[in-house]
Enzyme design. Structure first.
Site, PDB file in Angstrom:
ATOM      1  N   GLU A 197       1.282  19.949 -26.289  1.00  0.00           N
ATOM      2  CA  GLU A 197       1.995  19.819 -26.814  1.00  0.00           C
ATOM      3  C   GLU A 197       3.183  21.657 -27.909  1.00  0.00           C
ATOM      4  OE1 GLU A 197       1.569  18.538 -32.051  1.00  0.00           O
ATOM      5  OE2 GLU A 197      -0.100  18.068 -30.880  1.00  0.00           O
TER       6      GLU A 197
ATOM      7  N   ASN B  88      -8.139  17.034 -30.738  1.00  0.00           N
ATOM      8  CA  ASN B  88      -8.418  17.109 -31.971  1.00  0.00           C
ATOM      9  C   ASN B  88      -9.903  16.214 -32.233  1.00  0.00           C
ATOM     10  OD1 ASN B  88      -8.003  14.087 -31.975  1.00  0.00           O
ATOM     11  ND2 ASN B  88      -6.898  13.470 -30.495  1.00  0.00           N
TER      12      ASN B  88
END
Length: 401
Positions: free
Chosen positions: A187, A319
Site C-alpha cells: 500500500e 493491521n
C-alpha cells in the site's frame, strides 16, 4: 508524470473496471459458503462469548473482513465469473490472507511473479485480465498494464484511494508528503508513487528524528542513510522539509498516526510561527474506519480478565500485527497465528512474535479453566476464526478426557 490526469484517463478507458460485472448475487452466495460462519454469528448474538467446557472465548466486537477487503474478494470472484476462459492475473496478493489467496489460485487466477524484487509484468498478455489488489498498485504498474491493453479490474479499497487524494493535494501546493507507514508495504509503495516528494516514517521515533532535523539541522548524509529506500528520488532534507503534508498507510496504529501528525504540527509552528502554519503544514484525516474500529474493539477486550489473546491474520498483515502489538502493550500473553493449523497440540503453538520470525512455543494454553480473548485482522474470514475456536476447544478436551 501528471498522476491525476493519468488516473482520470485510465478510469475512462473501456478496459478499466472498478464497479464489478453484475454477478453480485451469485458471488455473495459463493462467499457466504466459503467465508461465513454460523458459529461466529451465534457467538455475536451471545454477547460475543462462547463457553465450552473449561474454555471461555471472548470475541472482540469488531473483527475480521472489513468492507474494503470483502469488496476486493467479491470483485475477484466476479472477475472469474465474467471471464471464465481468459487468463486472469493479480498484481500482488489480493489481500494479506493465505487461505483467500489460495482460493484465487484454485480458481486458476495467477499472481504476477516477482523476480529479484521486481514484478515481472511481461507474463501478462495484451488481452489478459489483471486484478489490482485491495492495497492498490503504483502509478507505474498501472501505466504498464494500460500500455499492454490489459483489462484492468481495480479492487483498490476506497480508503486507500482517499489517501492518494491527500497526496495529490500536497503535490498541488508543492509540499513533501510525510507518509506514516512501512516503506516495503504494497500500500505504501502505491501511495508514494503518487507523490513528487515524499519521506516515509515508520514510527514515532523516526518522526521525532525528522522533526529534530527540521528544528536544529543535522548531518545530511546520516539522515539519508537512516531513511534509505524511504524517500523520493533526489530528496534533500535540507530543502524538502520546509513544507510538509501528513499521509498514512491505512493499517497503521491510529494513535501513532495522530501523534505523528500533532508532532509535525507543533514542529512547524515552532519553526515558522503559528500564524504561518498553513503555509508549511497540511493534514487530512485518512485513518481508515475499519482499522480504527478493530483497534477500538480489541481495546474493549482488555477490560475482560483474559488469560491470553489469540490474534488471527496473515503474518504480513500490518493491521493484524498492530492488534498483536496492542495486546502485548497491555501485558497479555498473545499469539499471532495465520490459521488454526498453527495450533499444533495442547502444549505447542506455531506463531509469530512481534517483530520476529515464526517460532514454536510450548505451554501456551494454561491448565484448568481458561479465558481466551480472540480477534482477527481485516483480511481474515469468519470461517478461519471458527476453525481456530474449534481447535482451541479440542485441545482442552484432549486433556479433560
Amino acid at each position: 508524470m501528471d498522476t491525476k490526469a493519468f488516473t482520470r484517463a485510465l478510469k475512462k478507458s473501456e478496459n478499466y473496471n472498478r464497479q464489478g460485472f453484475g454477478h453480485a448475487q451469485e458471488v455473495a452466495t459463493l462467499m457466504q459458503s466459503a467465508y461465513k460462519s454460523n458459529l461466529i454469528q451465534q457467538i455475536r448474538e451471545n454477547n460475543y462469548t462462547l463457553q465450552r467446557g473449561e474454555v471461555t472465548i471472548k470475541l472482540a466486537k469488531t473483527f475480521g473482513f472489513c468492507w474494503g477487503v470483502e469488496r476486493s474478494v467479491a470483485m475477484a470472484y466476479e472477475t472469474r465469473q465474467h471471464f471464465p476462459n481468459q487468463q486472469i492475473w493479480i498484481s500482488y496478493e489480493l489481500i494479506h490472507n493465505p487461505s483467500v489467496n489460495q482460493d484465487m489460485k484454485d480458481m486458476e487466477i495467477k499472481f504476477i511473479p516477482v523476480i529479484d524484487g521486481q514484478k515481472d509484468f511481461s507474463v501478462a498478455g495484451n488481452n489478459d485480465v489483471v486484478i489490482l489488489p485491495a492495497f492498490g498498485a503504483s502509478v507505474q504498474e498501472m501505466q504498464i498494464l494500460k500500455d499492454k491493453n490489459c483489462q484492468i479490474v481495480d479492487t483498490t479499497c476506497p480508503w486507500v484511494s482517499k489517501v492518494w487524494n491527500s497526496i495529490e493535494k500536497h503535490k498541488k501546493k508543492k509540499f513533501t508528503s510525510i507518509i506514516h507507514g512501512k516503506y516495503s508495504h504494497a500500500e505504501t509503495i502505491a501511495t508514494s508513487s503518487f507523490a513528487d516528494k515524499y519521506l516515509i516514517v515508520l514510527n514515532m521515533t523516526q518522526a521525532q528524528y525528522v522533526c529534530n532535523y527540521i528544528l536544529n539541522g543535522g548531518n545530511r548524509d546520516e539522515f539519508l542513510a537512516k531513511f534509505k529506500q524511504a524517500y523520493s528520488e533526489g530528496f534533500d532534507p535540507d530543502l524538502d522539509l520546509e513544507q510538509v503534508g501528513i499521509a498514512n498507510q491505512t493499517t497503521m496504529l491510529k494513535t501513532e498516526t495522530e501523534e505523528i501528525g500533532k508532532l509535525f504540527e507543533r514542529t512547524m509552528m515552532k519553526k515558522y510561527r503559528p500564524d504561518q502554519l498553513n503555509a508549511h503544514y497540511q493534514n487530512f484525516n485518512t485513518i481508515c474506519d475499519a482499522t480504527q474500529e478493530r483497534q477500538d474493539a480489541i481495546a474493549g477486550l482488555f477490560n475482560e480478565k483474559l488469560d491470553l489473546m489469540v490474534v488471527i491474520g496473515g503474518f504480513n498483515s500490518s493491521n493484524t500485527t498492530h492488534l498483536q502489538e496492542m495486546a502485548i502493550e497491555n501485558g497479555i500473553p498473545s499469539y499471532h497465528i495465520d490459521g488454526a493449523q498453527r495450533i499444533l497440540s495442547r502444549n505447542k503453538i506455531e506463531h509469530k512474535p512481534l517483530g520476529r520470525e515464526v517460532k514454536i512455543s510450548e505451554g501456551w494454553l494454561p491448565e484448568g479453566p481458561v479465558v481466551v480473548g480472540l480477534t482477527s485482522g481485516a483480511s481474515t474470514p469468519d470461517q478461519a476464526v471458527e476453525d481456530t475456536i474449534n481447535k482451541i476447544v479440542a485441545m482442552k478436551l484432549v486433556v479433560m478426557n
